[in-house]
Design a protein around this motif. Structure first.
Motif, PDB file in Angstrom:
ATOM      1  N   SER A   1       0.861  -1.192   0.000  1.00 33.45           N
ATOM      2  CA  SER A   1       0.000   0.000   0.000  1.00 33.45           C
ATOM      3  C   SER A   1       0.894   1.237   0.000  1.00 33.45           C
ATOM      4  CB  SER A   1      -0.890   0.018   1.254  1.00 33.45           C
ATOM      5  OG  SER A   1      -0.086   0.247   2.392  1.00 33.45           O
ATOM      6  N   GLY A   2       0.262   2.386  -0.153  1.00 31.81           N
ATOM      7  CA  GLY A   2       1.025   3.636  -0.104  1.00 31.81           C
ATOM      8  C   GLY A   2       1.617   3.857   1.281  1.00 31.81           C
ATOM      9  N   LEU A   3       0.832   3.548   2.306  1.00 32.63           N
ATOM     10  CA  LEU A   3       1.350   3.761   3.666  1.00 32.63           C
ATOM     11  C   LEU A   3       2.518   2.829   3.967  1.00 32.63           C
ATOM     12  CD1 LEU A   3      -1.382   4.564   6.313  1.00 32.63           C
ATOM     13  CD2 LEU A   3       0.652   5.848   5.723  1.00 32.63           C
TER      14      LEU A   3
ATOM     15  N   ALA B   1       4.648   1.940   1.817  1.00 33.68           N
ATOM     16  CA  ALA B   1       5.799   2.569   1.136  1.00 33.68           C
ATOM     17  C   ALA B   1       6.384   3.676   2.021  1.00 33.68           C
ATOM     18  CB  ALA B   1       5.363   3.133  -0.212  1.00 33.68           C
ATOM     19  N   ILE B   2       5.505   4.458   2.652  1.00 35.11           N
ATOM     20  CA  ILE B   2       5.988   5.564   3.493  1.00 35.11           C
ATOM     21  C   ILE B   2       6.691   5.010   4.737  1.00 35.11           C
ATOM     22  CG2 ILE B   2       5.277   7.618   4.792  1.00 35.11           C
ATOM     23  CD1 ILE B   2       2.889   7.779   2.705  1.00 35.11           C
ATOM     24  N   MET B   3       6.117   3.973   5.309  1.00 29.73           N
ATOM     25  CA  MET B   3       6.734   3.348   6.484  1.00 29.73           C
ATOM     26  C   MET B   3       8.114   2.778   6.116  1.00 29.73           C
ATOM     27  SD  MET B   3       7.238   0.124   7.972  1.00 29.73           S
ATOM     28  CE  MET B   3       6.058  -1.070   7.374  1.00 29.73           C
TER      29      MET B   3
ATOM     30  N   SER C   1      -0.584  18.601  -1.715  1.00 27.57           N
ATOM     31  CA  SER C   1      -1.043  17.833  -0.563  1.00 27.57           C
ATOM     32  C   SER C   1      -2.521  17.487  -0.665  1.00 27.57           C
ATOM     33  CB  SER C   1      -0.784  18.618   0.715  1.00 27.57           C
ATOM     34  OG  SER C   1      -1.716  19.662   0.836  1.00 27.57           O
ATOM     35  N   ASN C   2      -2.861  16.414   0.003  1.00 33.11           N
ATOM     36  CA  ASN C   2      -4.239  15.927   0.096  1.00 33.11           C
ATOM     37  C   ASN C   2      -4.750  16.275   1.488  1.00 33.11           C
ATOM     38  OD1 ASN C   2      -6.508  14.323   0.595  1.00 33.11           O
ATOM     39  ND2 ASN C   2      -5.365  12.410   0.644  1.00 33.11           N
ATOM     40  N   PRO C   3      -5.778  17.069   1.665  1.00 32.81           N
ATOM     41  CA  PRO C   3      -6.657  17.642   0.654  1.00 32.81           C
ATOM     42  C   PRO C   3      -6.443  19.135   0.398  1.00 32.81           C
ATOM     43  CG  PRO C   3      -7.737  17.764   2.781  1.00 32.81           C
ATOM     44  CD  PRO C   3      -6.335  17.259   3.030  1.00 32.81           C
TER      45      PRO C   3
ATOM     46  N   ALA D   1       4.384  12.194  -3.992  1.00 29.76           N
ATOM     47  CA  ALA D   1       3.859  12.848  -5.198  1.00 29.76           C
ATOM     48  C   ALA D   1       2.659  12.081  -5.748  1.00 29.76           C
ATOM     49  CB  ALA D   1       4.970  12.970  -6.236  1.00 29.76           C
ATOM     50  N   THR D   2       1.914  11.434  -4.844  1.00 23.51           N
ATOM     51  CA  THR D   2       0.744  10.631  -5.239  1.00 23.51           C
ATOM     52  C   THR D   2      -0.233  11.422  -6.101  1.00 23.51           C
ATOM     53  OG1 THR D   2       0.880   9.252  -3.266  1.00 23.51           O
ATOM     54  CG2 THR D   2      -1.283   9.417  -4.295  1.00 23.51           C
ATOM     55  N   CYS D   3      -0.545  12.653  -5.671  1.00 17.85           N
ATOM     56  CA  CYS D   3      -1.591  13.425  -6.369  1.00 17.85           C
ATOM     57  C   CYS D   3      -1.117  13.930  -7.732  1.00 17.85           C
ATOM     58  CB  CYS D   3      -2.073  14.590  -5.506  1.00 17.85           C
ATOM     59  SG  CYS D   3      -2.941  13.999  -4.047  1.00 17.85           S
TER      60      CYS D   3
END
Ligand SMILES: Cc1ncc(COP(=O)(O)O)c(C=O)c1O
Length: 468
Positions: free
Chosen positions: A124-126, A128-130, A204-206, A231-233
């Motif tokens: 997941s994205g999280l 990846a961040i972890m 940034s989101n949101p 840079a997801t968004c």
């Protein structure tokens, strides 16, 4: 196994044999590096030669659902988990289908950056961040303490929880929050010799905050620490932070990259080498961070991407650039409508000239390989916006509940339009005080515009707002 360990000649036989495959892969990679973004996105590293010679001509990358690989003998089995041969061994460690996704993401994120890049995909994205941050926060035998890192507070709510609860509260490390990521002075005031990395989400989101990526990466480099950008968004179709000096890019592949909404996934892409003054026993840590993460922490933490999800992502990635182009144009039309609506008192979309960070974003957010007719790339700002409904929070809920074709969902990046109220969903856990610092009031609706005809979306928004 350490590479210094004496190898039996019979193991070396497999190493020599694998060189041919590696050389073939390098050749295809070099060929793809000379291609345009869309060609890379469509083909990645899966070549016609490979399809014909090894996969009965299958035009699409084969899906390897097997959890493990069988070997010819004990020697080959021994060489595999020590990474002495290009094998995949076990799907938690690697997998041939996820390999294709890693290769294409490394190429797309490295496109026209002039840098070598590598990628590790995650569940997941999280994850990846972890996995991107955790190795950088490891205790050093002689390193300065207490360890801190500096992050924008204008980040996805789950990332805020990871940093503030899992890393700061539970591990006792310090996170120093930046309220205005565009303000370089705020960053300068928070960094010291114990800072391990800088972290920012762009956009940034949101809230649609943004920062001067070049200036921020120069600052990180001056302190010899890496800059990590979510840079997801934007996706690499609109922004490739490595070309401005960022060291590591993280993505929720779940989002615009896999717009069909059929898979969860994440990715870490690093440039080679990354900037770090950490003394790590494995030279790969600095030289090839994403590969280091994949080979060691990734394997030990076990947050592997499902090969099925990798194939879903690969399929959607093929149309990334054209999709981001259309979706950004749709989003701009919707933002322009909302900006004029009397029941809306603020719209945050970086593509609107009235947005306070528009001119900064304009320098960075550009549709790759586009041409405005004068040789310049065309600006595109993505498909996420937020708007604040006039009046008390109850008004935002009323408008939200009236949407007919826009889905109410805690998700973004889809081909279908989705909306949420972050204060009660994606950013609920972080509490009122942190939401205030991050500028997420309960009147704020986040809207991710899909590929519907924007006129229909505007009608939907109009009827919902006019119900007030
Ligand atoms: C900007 C951003 N980064 C990371 C994440 C986390 O990604 P995932 O949900 O794939 O774990 C999200 C999720 O919404 C996000 O919006």
């Amino acid at each position: 196994m350490s590479t210094e360990q004496k190898l039996k000649p019979s193991v070396e036989k497999y190493i020599l044999e694998s060189r041919k495959l590696l050389a073939e892969q390098e050749q295809i990679k070099s060929r793809m590096k000379n291609m345009k973004f869309d060609t890379i996105a469509v083909h990645g590293l899966y070549s016609v030669e490979e399809a014909i010679s090894r996969n009965q001509g299958a035009v699409i990358e084969p899906l390897f659902l097997a959890s493990s690989q069988g070997y010819r003998d004990a020697d080959e089995l021994e060489a595999a988990p020590a990474y002495l041969i290009p094998s995949w061994a076990y799907t938690r460690i690697a997998n041939p289908t996820t390999f294709y996704l890693e290769q294409v993401l490394a190429l797309l994120e490295g496109y026209k950056t002039g840098r070598e890049t590598s990628c590790a995909v995650t569940s997941s994205g999280l994850a990846a961040i972890m996995l991107a941050t955790s190795p950088l926060l490891a205790k050093q035998k002689t390193g300065p303490e207490p360890i801190n890192f500096v992050s924008s507070i204008q980040i996805y709510g789950g990332t805020y929880q990871l940093f503030s609860v899992r890393i700061a509260q539970e591990r006792g490390l310090e996170v120093r929050w930046i309220q205005h990521p565009e303000d370089l002075e705020e960053w300068k005031a928070k960094i010291d010799e114990n800072t391990r990395f800088l972290y920012v989400e762009a956009p940034s989101n949101p809230q649609q905050s943004f920062c001067d990526l070049k200036a921020l990466s120069d600052l990180a480099q001056a302190w010899e620490i890496p800059l990590i950008v979510d840079a997801t968004c934007a996706t690499p179709a609109l922004l490739r932070p490595i070309s401005y000096g960022a060291d590591i890019v993280v993505h929720s592949v779940t989002k615009s990259m896999t717009a069909s909404g059929l898979a969860i996934g994440g990715a870490i892409i690093s440039r080679r080498p990354i900037t770090t003054k950490l003394n790590h026993p494995d030279p790969k840590f600095k030289e090839n961070f994403a590969e280091y993460v994949k080979n060691w922490p990734g394997r030990d933490y076990g947050a592997a991407l499902s090969p099925f999800n990798a194939l879903m992502a690969l399929n959607d990635l093929r149309t990334l650039r054209m999709r981001l182009d259309v979706l950004s144009q749709n989003c701009l039309k919707v933002a322009e409508f909302l900006e004029k609506h009397p029941r809306v008192n603020r719209v945050d979309y970086l593509g609107l000239p009235a947005h306070r960070l528009h001119s900064l974003a304009k320098k960075y957010l550009k549709l790759v390989d586009s041409d405005d007719g004068s040789g310049q790339e065309v600006n595109r700002y993505g498909h996420l916006l937020s708007f604040r409904v006039d009046g008390p929070p109850e008004n935002a809920r009323k408008v939200f509940d009236r949407f007919r074709i826009i889905f109410r969902a805690t998700d973004l990046g889809r081909i279908k339009s989705l909306a949420t109220i972050p204060a009660i969903s994606t950013h609920q856990q972080q509490g009122e005080e942190a939401r205030r610092m991050a500028d997420i009031p309960p009147q704020l609706i986040r809207l991710c515009v899909g590929a519907e005809n924007p006129a229909d979306l505007i009608d939907d928004l109009n009827q919902a707002l006019n119900s007030l």
